[in-house]
Design an enzyme around this catalytic site. Structure first.
Site, PDB file in Angstrom:
ATOM      1  N   LYS A 182      79.745  87.195  16.677  1.00 32.27           N
ATOM      2  CA  LYS A 182      78.978  86.839  15.469  1.00 32.27           C
ATOM      3  C   LYS A 182      78.973  87.986  14.460  1.00 32.27           C
ATOM      4  O   LYS A 182      79.233  89.153  14.792  1.00 32.27           O
ATOM      5  CB  LYS A 182      77.530  86.468  15.830  1.00 32.27           C
ATOM      6  CG  LYS A 182      76.708  87.580  16.512  1.00 32.27           C
ATOM      7  CD  LYS A 182      76.054  88.591  15.591  1.00 32.27           C
ATOM      8  CE  LYS A 182      75.360  89.710  16.336  1.00 32.27           C
ATOM      9  NZ  LYS A 182      74.976  90.841  15.527  1.00 32.27           N
TER      10      LYS A 182
ATOM     11  N   ASP B 299      70.220  87.908  21.127  1.00 34.24           N
ATOM     12  CA  ASP B 299      71.372  87.240  20.510  1.00 34.24           C
ATOM     13  C   ASP B 299      71.997  86.169  21.401  1.00 34.24           C
ATOM     14  O   ASP B 299      72.956  85.514  20.993  1.00 34.24           O
ATOM     15  CB  ASP B 299      72.466  88.277  20.175  1.00 34.24           C
ATOM     16  CG  ASP B 299      72.116  89.107  18.948  1.00 34.24           C
ATOM     17  OD1 ASP B 299      71.372  88.603  18.079  1.00 34.24           O
ATOM     18  OD2 ASP B 299      72.590  90.255  18.864  1.00 34.24           O
TER      19      ASP B 299
ATOM     20  N   PRO C 288      84.867  93.030  20.660  1.00 34.94           N
ATOM     21  CA  PRO C 288      84.721  94.450  20.997  1.00 34.94           C
ATOM     22  C   PRO C 288      83.350  94.737  21.612  1.00 34.94           C
ATOM     23  O   PRO C 288      82.379  94.015  21.366  1.00 34.94           O
ATOM     24  CB  PRO C 288      84.899  95.157  19.655  1.00 34.94           C
ATOM     25  CG  PRO C 288      84.640  94.114  18.616  1.00 34.94           C
ATOM     26  CD  PRO C 288      85.031  92.802  19.221  1.00 34.94           C
TER      27      PRO C 288
ATOM     28  N   ALA D  74      77.756  91.157  19.258  1.00 30.53           N
ATOM     29  CA  ALA D  74      77.066  90.416  20.325  1.00 30.53           C
ATOM     30  C   ALA D  74      78.000  89.961  21.440  1.00 30.53           C
ATOM     31  O   ALA D  74      77.848  88.856  21.978  1.00 30.53           O
ATOM     32  CB  ALA D  74      76.276  89.236  19.748  1.00 30.53           C
ATOM     33  N   GLY D  75      78.957  90.810  21.806  1.00 29.22           N
ATOM     34  CA  GLY D  75      79.897  90.442  22.862  1.00 29.22           C
ATOM     35  C   GLY D  75      79.229  90.284  24.224  1.00 29.22           C
ATOM     36  O   GLY D  75      79.543  89.351  24.969  1.00 29.22           O
ATOM     37  N   GLY D  76      78.319  91.170  24.559  1.00 33.61           N
ATOM     38  CA  GLY D  76      77.608  91.054  25.835  1.00 33.61           C
ATOM     39  C   GLY D  76      76.756  89.796  25.872  1.00 33.61           C
ATOM     40  O   GLY D  76      76.682  89.104  26.901  1.00 33.61           O
ATOM     41  N   SER D  77      76.142  89.492  24.749  1.00 36.33           N
ATOM     42  CA  SER D  77      75.329  88.271  24.647  1.00 36.33           C
ATOM     43  C   SER D  77      76.219  87.045  24.792  1.00 36.33           C
ATOM     44  O   SER D  77      75.840  86.058  25.428  1.00 36.33           O
ATOM     45  CB  SER D  77      74.613  88.220  23.293  1.00 36.33           C
ATOM     46  OG  SER D  77      73.822  89.365  23.115  1.00 36.33           O
ATOM     47  N   ALA D  78      77.410  87.104  24.198  1.00 34.25           N
ATOM     48  CA  ALA D  78      78.356  85.993  24.315  1.00 34.25           C
ATOM     49  C   ALA D  78      78.710  85.758  25.784  1.00 34.25           C
ATOM     50  O   ALA D  78      78.733  84.618  26.259  1.00 34.25           O
ATOM     51  CB  ALA D  78      79.617  86.286  23.506  1.00 34.25           C
TER      52      ALA D  78
ATOM     53  N   GLY E 157      78.344  95.528  17.697  1.00 35.17           N
ATOM     54  CA  GLY E 157      77.582  94.810  16.672  1.00 35.17           C
ATOM     55  C   GLY E 157      78.016  93.375  16.492  1.00 35.17           C
ATOM     56  O   GLY E 157      77.650  92.728  15.515  1.00 35.17           O
TER      57      GLY E 157
HETATM   58  O1  C5P Z   1      67.065  91.601  22.995  1.00 31.89           O
HETATM   59  P1  C5P Z   1      68.046  92.627  23.413  1.00 31.89           P
HETATM   60  O2  C5P Z   1      67.916  92.978  24.880  1.00 31.89           O
HETATM   61  O3  C5P Z   1      69.445  92.297  23.053  1.00 31.89           O
HETATM   62  O4  C5P Z   1      67.680  93.943  22.615  1.00 31.89           O
HETATM   63  C1  C5P Z   1      68.229  95.191  22.942  1.00 31.89           C
HETATM   64  C2  C5P Z   1      67.394  96.280  22.306  1.00 31.89           C
HETATM   65  O5  C5P Z   1      67.556  96.247  20.880  1.00 31.89           O
HETATM   66  C3  C5P Z   1      65.904  96.163  22.531  1.00 31.89           C
HETATM   67  O6  C5P Z   1      65.526  96.786  23.726  1.00 31.89           O
HETATM   68  C4  C5P Z   1      65.344  96.872  21.318  1.00 31.89           C
HETATM   69  O7  C5P Z   1      65.387  98.280  21.517  1.00 31.89           O
HETATM   70  C5  C5P Z   1      66.336  96.547  20.233  1.00 31.89           C
HETATM   71  N1  C5P Z   1      65.915  95.387  19.428  1.00 31.89           N
HETATM   72  C6  C5P Z   1      64.882  95.540  18.504  1.00 31.89           C
HETATM   73  N2  C5P Z   1      64.490  94.483  17.741  1.00 31.89           N
HETATM   74  C7  C5P Z   1      65.124  93.290  17.837  1.00 31.89           C
HETATM   75  C8  C5P Z   1      66.188  93.102  18.751  1.00 31.89           C
HETATM   76  C9  C5P Z   1      66.564  94.183  19.541  1.00 31.89           C
HETATM   77  O8  C5P Z   1      64.310  96.617  18.394  1.00 31.89           O
HETATM   78  N3  C5P Z   1      64.735  92.264  17.057  1.00 31.89           N
END
Ligand code: C5P
Length: 331
Positions: free
Chosen positions: A20, A159, A117, A123-127, A121
């Site tokens: 994304k 994500d 990649p 969201a590959g892990g989320s994918a 940035g």
């Molecule tokens: O939700 P996710 O585990 O992907 O988020 C990873 C890290 O990114 C969170 O632990 C937080 O430090 C930061 N984050 C944030 N605000 C968001 C999404 C992510 O601070 N809206």
């Protein structure tokens, strides 16, 4: 034996899932839970990972392509330095979460064929987590309700629900509460991949530091307009130039503070004819919106020629969310 869905029971399942780009990312001050409230507009793009799920006794993860340390070697059972292969891997966690919820006692061998990649940035892990949910659901025949998959996705990461949904959507809260967005036509993108990744929490922490240092100049820190109205209007118009003018990302400045060389990447894209340019999510990938396919192809070649990036990939958006695909061979 055939399962109710028509597929042979225990046959491997292949799921394709998109990366994304945030067309708009407005970020508020950090909350007590450590998360930042966001208002974001996301577009899924045709840079995709494939998650293959095969029947196994235990849960395990292997990776090929981006983040494997090699474009051809399959790395199994050891940390690659980029994609974790143990229980911390988000796809591994997705499989364990679904198995627990559905009362499944079998395992799965997950192979992530990565084009998105890593720590970039996009969201590959989320994918991969979204792909693992859909692939394991099909492999195990658990037939989870869509709303349960979405709820598990949100638990795995901010994500992950968008990687399930794909298309173009607005996200609020941590970015995980999605609503659909009217988007006309499709867009041509070029993604300039960087050497090395950036940690999302580190970029958010840098954003916090910037707010502390310069509270009275917060308008300089927050170049993205607080509201995504311009991006939403541009998407309704279907005009790439209008969308380019409306792009904005509050994480761009903190990402540039951590990786100053990205300024040159963004400047090169603009110089070489991109309609719009911005850091993708928390970076370090830079995204460039092109007028059409020919411009995107030329821009990607010129960026590589200029030597400002590891590689430049052409993509279109919006792309579909996580989907089971039938083709027998991996890419
Ligand atoms: O939700 P996710 O585990 O992907 O988020 C990873 C890290 O990114 C969170 O632990 C937080 O430090 C930061 N984050 C944030 N605000 C968001 C999404 C992510 O601070 N809206």
């Amino acid at each position: 034996m055939e399962s109710g869905s028509g597929r042979m029971e225990d046959a491997p399942v292949r799921v394709r899932v998109p990366g994304k780009v945030n067309l708009h990312l407005g970020v508020g001050p950090v909350g007590e839970d450590g998360y930042h409230p966001v208002v974001t507009v996301l577009q899924a793009v045709s840079i995709t990972d494939e998650v293959v799920a095969e029947a196994a006794d235990e849960v395990s993860v292997a990776v090929t392509g981006e983040g494997s340390g090699s474009t051809s070697d399959l790395r199994v059972g050891q940390d690659t330095g980029s994609v974790p292969l143990g229980p911390d891997n988000l796809a591994h966690r997705a499989a364990v979460l679904l198995a627990g919820r559905a009362g499944v006692s079998r395992g799965v061998r997950l192979t992530l064929h990565k084009q998105i990649p890593v720590a970039a940035g996009m969201a590959g892990g989320s994918a991969d987590a979204a792909g693992a949910l859909v692939a394991c659901d099909a492999l195990w025949g658990t037939r989870a309700a869509r709303e349960d998959l979405v709820e598990m996705a949100a638990q795995l990461g901010s994500d992950v629900p968008f990687a399930l949904a794909g298309g173009t959507a607005m996200g609020i809260g941590r970015g995980e509460q999605l609503s659909p967005v009217l988007s006309r036509g499709s867009y041509w993108w070029v993604f300039a991949l960087a050497h090395g990744g950036l940690s999302t929490p580190a970029v958010y922490r840098e954003y916090d530091r910037m707010l502390e240092e310069l509270p009275e100049r917060s308008e300089l820190i927050r170049p993205a307009v607080a509201r995504p109205d311009d991006v939403l209007a541009a998407l309704r118009s279907g005009e790439p130039a209008a969308l380019a003018a409306a792009l904005g990302n509050d994480l761009q400045l903190p990402a540039l503070r951590l990786r100053p060389e990205l300024r040159e990447v963004l400047a090169a894209g603009t110089r070489l004819g991109a309609l719009g340019s911005l850091v993708s999510g928390s970076g370090p990938t830079c995204a460039f919106l092109a007028a059409d396919e020919a411009n995107a192809t030329r821009l990607a070649a010129d960026l590589e020629q200029a030597g400002v990036c590891r590689a430049a990939l052409v993509a279109t958006g919006p792309a579909p969310g996580a989907l089971v695909v039938d083709d027998a061979q991996p890419r």
